[in-house]
Write an enzyme that holds these catalytic residues in place. Structure first.
Site, PDB file in Angstrom:
ATOM      1  N   HIS A 147      -8.348   0.567  -3.977  1.00 24.42           N
ATOM      2  CA  HIS A 147      -9.155   0.453  -2.850  1.00 24.42           C
ATOM      3  C   HIS A 147     -10.045   1.552  -2.550  1.00 24.42           C
ATOM      4  O   HIS A 147      -9.549   2.408  -2.021  1.00 24.42           O
ATOM      5  CB  HIS A 147      -8.289  -0.047  -1.862  1.00 24.42           C
ATOM      6  CG  HIS A 147      -9.138  -0.346  -0.393  1.00 24.42           C
ATOM      7  ND1 HIS A 147      -8.713  -0.523   0.822  1.00 24.42           N
ATOM      8  CD2 HIS A 147     -10.650  -0.406  -0.202  1.00 24.42           C
ATOM      9  CE1 HIS A 147      -9.403  -0.630   1.861  1.00 24.42           C
ATOM     10  NE2 HIS A 147     -10.656  -0.584   1.138  1.00 24.42           N
ATOM     11  N   MET A 170     -10.984  -6.440   5.711  1.00 21.48           N
ATOM     12  CA  MET A 170     -10.250  -5.571   6.510  1.00 21.48           C
ATOM     13  C   MET A 170      -9.815  -6.012   7.996  1.00 21.48           C
ATOM     14  O   MET A 170     -10.556  -6.703   8.399  1.00 21.48           O
ATOM     15  CB  MET A 170     -11.213  -4.258   6.686  1.00 21.48           C
ATOM     16  CG  MET A 170     -11.561  -3.569   5.435  1.00 21.48           C
ATOM     17  SD  MET A 170     -10.014  -3.044   4.422  1.00 21.48           S
ATOM     18  CE  MET A 170      -9.120  -1.838   5.952  1.00 21.48           C
ATOM     19  N   ASP A 206      -4.825   3.438  -2.007  1.00 17.30           N
ATOM     20  CA  ASP A 206      -6.000   3.819  -1.078  1.00 17.30           C
ATOM     21  C   ASP A 206      -6.574   5.063  -1.349  1.00 17.30           C
ATOM     22  O   ASP A 206      -6.060   6.108  -1.105  1.00 17.30           O
ATOM     23  CB  ASP A 206      -5.524   3.560   0.449  1.00 17.30           C
ATOM     24  CG  ASP A 206      -5.090   2.409   0.846  1.00 17.30           C
ATOM     25  OD1 ASP A 206      -4.061   1.954   1.390  1.00 17.30           O
ATOM     26  OD2 ASP A 206      -6.063   1.251   0.831  1.00 17.30           O
ATOM     27  N   SER A 241       0.731  -1.043   0.045  1.00 21.59           N
ATOM     28  CA  SER A 241       0.084   0.134  -0.029  1.00 21.59           C
ATOM     29  C   SER A 241       0.752   1.400  -0.101  1.00 21.59           C
ATOM     30  O   SER A 241       1.751   1.303   0.646  1.00 21.59           O
ATOM     31  CB  SER A 241      -1.070   0.055   1.058  1.00 21.59           C
ATOM     32  OG  SER A 241      -1.515   1.339   1.511  1.00 21.59           O
ATOM     33  N   MET A 254      -9.462   7.416  -0.245  1.00 23.32           N
ATOM     34  CA  MET A 254     -10.359   8.014   0.868  1.00 23.32           C
ATOM     35  C   MET A 254     -11.067   9.290   0.601  1.00 23.32           C
ATOM     36  O   MET A 254     -10.283  10.280   0.049  1.00 23.32           O
ATOM     37  CB  MET A 254      -9.566   8.115   2.109  1.00 23.32           C
ATOM     38  CG  MET A 254      -8.965   6.550   2.513  1.00 23.32           C
ATOM     39  SD  MET A 254      -7.676   6.841   3.735  1.00 23.32           S
ATOM     40  CE  MET A 254      -7.072   5.228   4.017  1.00 23.32           C
ATOM     41  N   HIS A 294      -1.282  -1.440  -4.461  1.00 21.43           N
ATOM     42  CA  HIS A 294      -2.536  -1.315  -3.567  1.00 21.43           C
ATOM     43  C   HIS A 294      -2.560   0.423  -3.405  1.00 21.43           C
ATOM     44  O   HIS A 294      -1.669   0.966  -2.750  1.00 21.43           O
ATOM     45  CB  HIS A 294      -2.441  -1.889  -2.221  1.00 21.43           C
ATOM     46  CG  HIS A 294      -3.678  -1.629  -1.743  1.00 21.43           C
ATOM     47  ND1 HIS A 294      -4.704  -2.677  -1.842  1.00 21.43           N
ATOM     48  CD2 HIS A 294      -4.413  -0.893  -0.449  1.00 21.43           C
ATOM     49  CE1 HIS A 294      -5.969  -2.383  -1.043  1.00 21.43           C
ATOM     50  NE2 HIS A 294      -5.432  -1.387  -0.129  1.00 21.43           N
ATOM     51  N   MET A 301     -12.448   3.499  -0.803  1.00 21.42           N
ATOM     52  CA  MET A 301     -13.054   3.925   0.761  1.00 21.42           C
ATOM     53  C   MET A 301     -13.810   5.236   0.606  1.00 21.42           C
ATOM     54  O   MET A 301     -13.402   6.172   1.005  1.00 21.42           O
ATOM     55  CB  MET A 301     -12.039   3.958   1.842  1.00 21.42           C
ATOM     56  CG  MET A 301     -11.394   2.605   2.090  1.00 21.42           C
ATOM     57  SD  MET A 301      -9.883   2.658   2.990  1.00 21.42           S
ATOM     58  CE  MET A 301      -8.453   2.875   1.616  1.00 21.42           C
ATOM     59  N   ASP A 340      -6.006  -6.553   4.601  1.00 18.77           N
ATOM     60  CA  ASP A 340      -5.607  -5.305   4.555  1.00 18.77           C
ATOM     61  C   ASP A 340      -5.616  -4.633   5.708  1.00 18.77           C
ATOM     62  O   ASP A 340      -6.765  -4.506   6.405  1.00 18.77           O
ATOM     63  CB  ASP A 340      -6.448  -4.777   3.236  1.00 18.77           C
ATOM     64  CG  ASP A 340      -5.902  -3.156   3.240  1.00 18.77           C
ATOM     65  OD1 ASP A 340      -6.458  -2.256   2.579  1.00 18.77           O
ATOM     66  OD2 ASP A 340      -4.746  -2.892   3.653  1.00 18.77           O
TER      67      ASP A 340
HETATM   68  C1  DX5 Z   1      -6.394   1.399   5.705  1.00 18.60           C
HETATM   69  C2  DX5 Z   1      -5.731   0.861   4.468  1.00 18.60           C
HETATM   70  C3  DX5 Z   1      -4.639   0.028   4.340  1.00 18.60           C
HETATM   71  C4  DX5 Z   1      -3.617   0.766   4.995  1.00 18.60           C
HETATM   72  C5  DX5 Z   1      -2.363  -0.498   5.053  1.00 18.60           C
HETATM   73  O1  DX5 Z   1      -7.657   1.910   5.676  1.00 18.60           O
HETATM   74  O2  DX5 Z   1      -6.847   0.524   3.637  1.00 18.60           O
HETATM   75  O3  DX5 Z   1      -4.404  -0.345   2.992  1.00 18.60           O
HETATM   76  O4  DX5 Z   1      -2.968   1.737   4.099  1.00 18.60           O
HETATM   77  O5  DX5 Z   1      -1.375   0.203   5.807  1.00 18.60           O
HETATM   78  P1  DX5 Z   1      -0.706  -0.579   6.889  1.00 18.60           P
HETATM   79  O6  DX5 Z   1      -0.470  -2.062   6.626  1.00 18.60           O
HETATM   80  O7  DX5 Z   1       0.250   0.185   7.484  1.00 18.60           O
HETATM   81  O8  DX5 Z   1      -2.074  -1.109   7.757  1.00 18.60           O
HETATM   82 ZN    ZN Z   2      -6.387  -0.366   1.576  1.00 19.07          ZN
END
Ligand code: DX5
Ligand code: ZN
Length: 217
Positions: A66, A137, A35, A8, A37, A33, A68, A172
């Site tokens: 991903h 998750m 993320d 990620s 948000m 990956h 979110m 994840d």
């Molecule tokens: C959290 C994300 C993860 C996160 C993973 O909401 O979806 O992908 O970035 O990072 P670590 O491994 O540090 O939890």
């Molecule tokens: Zn993620």
């Protein structure tokens, strides 16, 4: 069983994102990956399609995006056009997940469904045919660097039972090297790691390369 490694980039150096992605690729990452948000579905804001496009230009690795975000259906085409190979929506963020998953596939991308720690795996039962990936998750989404929630191991086993090998099972959140064999044995086929890859040890190349060894041990 080989497990795919999907670093990620959330905890990577955003001032040098292309370099951070290429270091992960040199370390042997299988996917990247990403993320996304929106500050609404989760209490944090990260990036949009423009950044996915920049990452697309830095690597040929599959981009595992991903989402979110609330009502993800609104943004699947812009992210697909930006270069997303897979898009994962949250069951909790979409009342019409069945429609959105099939539209992601119609766009030519892999369709993923994510469930939060508080959401039973059984709620995904009638969507298995529509998904290429089920994301369990192991933290409450919104931030990197959080501790792994052990109950995720039971949920991975439930996900394996539910999907019977018909799709990838991704884990994840909070995954460290020591978790790798445990999540694999519980059914994960894709492992996401952020802070372990970019904030710990000897840097992304060495950290990623250590995972296959840990899985052999
Ligand atoms: C959290 C994300 C993860 C996160 C993973 O909401 O979806 O992908 O970035 O990072 P670590 O491994 O540090 O939890
Ligand atoms: Zn993620």
């Amino acid at each position: 069983m080989s497990v795919k490694i999907a670093p990620s980039i959330l905890n990577a150096d955003f001032g040098h994102l292309a370099d951070a992605v290429q270091r992960a690729e040199r370390g042997g990452a299988d996917w990247i990956h990403v993320d996304v948000m929106d500050g609404a579905f989760v209490p944090n804001i990260t990036l949009g399609p423009m950044v996915v496009q920049a990452i697309r230009q830095a690597t040929k690795l599959p981009l595992d995006v991903h989402l979110m975000i609330e009502e993800p259906r609104r943004y699947i085409k812009p992210f697909r056009d930006a270069g997303a190979d897979g898009m994962t929506i949250h069951l909790e963020a979409d009342r019409h997940a069945h429609r959105t998953l099939s539209e992601i596939r119609t766009l030519g991308a892999k369709a993923g469904l994510a469930v939060n720690p508080g959401t039973p795996i059984a709620l995904a039962k009638d969507l298995v045919e529509e998904m290429d990936l089920l994301l369990v998750m192991s933290v409450d989404p919104g931030f990197g660097g959080q501790p792994f929630i052990d109950a995720a191991l039971r949920k991975l086993r439930e996900a394996r039972e539910l999907t019977q090998g018909r799709c990838e099972i991704e884990v994840d959140g909070g995954v460290k090297l020591a978790h790798a064999p445990k999540v694999r044995d519980a059914g994960a086929t894709v492992v996401v790691a952020g802070s372990f890859v970019y904030l710990e040890g000897d840097g992304p190349e060495a950290n990623i390369a250590a995972v296959p060894r840990a899985l052999l041990a």
